[in-house]
Motif scaffolding. Structure first.
Motif, mmCIF file in Angstrom:
data_model
loop_
_atom_site.group_PDB
_atom_site.id
_atom_site.type_symbol
_atom_site.label_atom_id
_atom_site.label_comp_id
_atom_site.label_asym_id
_atom_site.label_seq_id
_atom_site.Cartn_x
_atom_site.Cartn_y
_atom_site.Cartn_z
ATOM 1 N N SER A 11 55.791 60.984 -24.340
ATOM 2 C CA SER A 11 54.805 60.242 -23.547
ATOM 3 C C SER A 11 55.263 58.800 -23.339
ATOM 4 C CB SER A 11 53.451 60.289 -24.282
ATOM 5 O OG SER A 11 52.759 59.068 -24.168
ATOM 6 N N THR A 12 55.372 58.409 -22.059
ATOM 7 C CA THR A 12 55.845 57.053 -21.760
ATOM 8 C C THR A 12 54.871 55.995 -22.286
ATOM 9 O OG1 THR A 12 54.889 57.381 -19.580
ATOM 10 C CG2 THR A 12 57.266 57.589 -19.742
ATOM 11 N N ALA A 13 53.573 56.292 -22.234
ATOM 12 C CA ALA A 13 52.586 55.327 -22.742
ATOM 13 C C ALA A 13 52.746 55.165 -24.256
ATOM 14 C CB ALA A 13 51.171 55.791 -22.393
ATOM 15 N N VAL A 54 46.940 60.051 -25.368
ATOM 16 C CA VAL A 54 47.694 59.213 -26.296
ATOM 17 C C VAL A 54 48.274 58.036 -25.515
ATOM 18 C CG1 VAL A 54 48.270 61.028 -27.923
ATOM 19 C CG2 VAL A 54 49.758 60.672 -25.936
ATOM 20 N N GLU A 66 44.610 52.834 -25.073
ATOM 21 C CA GLU A 66 45.184 52.172 -23.889
ATOM 22 C C GLU A 66 46.422 51.361 -24.315
ATOM 23 O OE1 GLU A 66 44.938 52.309 -20.565
ATOM 24 O OE2 GLU A 66 43.535 53.939 -20.833
ATOM 25 N N ARG A 68 48.628 49.388 -22.955
ATOM 26 C CA ARG A 68 48.864 47.966 -22.650
ATOM 27 C C ARG A 68 47.986 47.066 -23.517
ATOM 28 N NH1 ARG A 68 49.534 51.280 -18.544
ATOM 29 N NH2 ARG A 68 51.340 51.008 -17.177
ATOM 30 N N TYR A 107 51.041 47.527 -13.366
ATOM 31 C CA TYR A 107 50.034 48.582 -13.442
ATOM 32 C C TYR A 107 49.611 49.072 -12.048
ATOM 33 C CZ TYR A 107 46.297 51.231 -15.660
ATOM 34 O OH TYR A 107 45.513 52.244 -16.120
HETATM 35 N N1 LIG Z 1 46.388 54.345 -19.349
HETATM 36 C C1 LIG Z 1 46.706 55.137 -20.529
HETATM 37 C C2 LIG Z 1 47.443 56.383 -20.090
HETATM 38 C C3 LIG Z 1 47.663 57.318 -21.232
HETATM 39 C C4 LIG Z 1 48.287 58.610 -20.758
HETATM 40 O O1 LIG Z 1 48.392 58.889 -19.544
HETATM 41 N N2 LIG Z 1 48.721 59.411 -21.721
HETATM 42 C C5 LIG Z 1 49.295 60.698 -21.383
HETATM 43 C C6 LIG Z 1 50.702 60.803 -21.951
HETATM 44 S S1 LIG Z 1 51.780 59.564 -21.243
HETATM 45 C C7 LIG Z 1 48.462 61.804 -22.013
HETATM 46 O O2 LIG Z 1 47.924 61.651 -23.092
HETATM 47 N N3 LIG Z 1 48.385 62.929 -21.303
HETATM 48 C C8 LIG Z 1 47.685 64.086 -21.771
HETATM 49 C C9 LIG Z 1 46.385 64.303 -21.046
HETATM 50 O O3 LIG Z 1 46.005 63.500 -20.166
HETATM 51 O O4 LIG Z 1 45.740 65.299 -21.377
HETATM 52 C C10 LIG Z 1 47.571 54.297 -21.489
HETATM 53 O O5 LIG Z 1 48.333 53.456 -21.001
HETATM 54 O O6 LIG Z 1 47.456 54.462 -22.706
#
Ligand SMILES: N[C@@H](CCC(=O)N[C@@H](CS)C(=O)NCC(=O)O)C(=O)O
Length: 172
Positions: A11-13, A54, A66, A68, A107
């Motif tokens: 996961s990039t985040a 996550v 979040e 950021r 963003y």
């Molecule tokens: N804006 C959130 C985005 C988090 C996000 O998109 N996480 C993804 C992985 S990069 C995730 O958990 N995806 C699984 C899902 O949405 O069920 C952040 O920056 O933390």
């Protein structure tokens, strides 16, 4: 008590938060969340983050989601250690405004299109899901236009925020 990071390696985040922890030399305990098993949508994790995504941190009972916001929290809390200057001092209102502008650009102008491309072309392919080529191509066109604007800015200064090449502070 060591900071706990609930995250997924692909996961990039999550990696965004791991990067800041590394830069600020903060020890942490990694708690893997298995996205393929939809662990992020289970009741235990939804209690941490109602959006079911996550990363999430637990810092001595203080929970935050979040990426950021987590990054800023770590940079502020551990200001005295690791890499310096990640966030300008709030007393410097112009530097803070310029930092916030760069953060907003990332963003609003970059992330939306870049992540669409990665989801379609990388994640969907890896997971054996169908790829929406039209959506990927649209995102590439959108991102290209945004990168032209980044190019205009970065042809005049070294970074989007921070060090300025020319002496005109108005162009920061
Ligand atoms: N804006 C959130 C985005 C988090 C996000 O998109 N996480 C993804 C992985 S990069 C995730 O958990 N995806 C699984 C899902 O949405 O069920 C952040 O920056 O933390």
């Amino acid at each position: 008590m060591v900071l706990k990071l609930y995250a997924a390696p692909a996961s990039t985040a999550s990696l965004r938060v791991a990067l800041i922890l590394h830069e600020k030399e903060v020890p942490f305990e990694f708690h893997p969340i298995y996205l393929r098993n939809r662990e992020q949508k289970g009741p235990d994790f939804l209690e941490k983050n109602p959006f079911g995504q996550v990363p999430y941190i637990d810092d001595e009972g203080f929970g935050l989601y979040e990426s950021r916001a987590i990054g800023r929290y770590i940079a502020l809390k551990y200001a005295g250690q690791g890499t310096q200057g990640l966030i300008p001092p709030q007393t410097d209102v112009q530097a803070t405004a310029i930092f916030e502008r760069a953060a907003s650009l990332e963003y609003a102008q970059f992330e939306a299109h870049a992540s669409k491309i990665v989801y379609e072309r990388v994640f969907h392919t890896a997971m054996g899901l169908s790829v929406d080529e039209e959506a990927a191509k649209y995102a590439i066109d959108q991102l290209s236009a945004k990168l032209d604007a980044y190019e205009t800015i970065l042809s005049k200064q070294a970074y989007l925020a921070g060090e300025v090449r020319d002496t005109d502070s108005n162009s920061r």
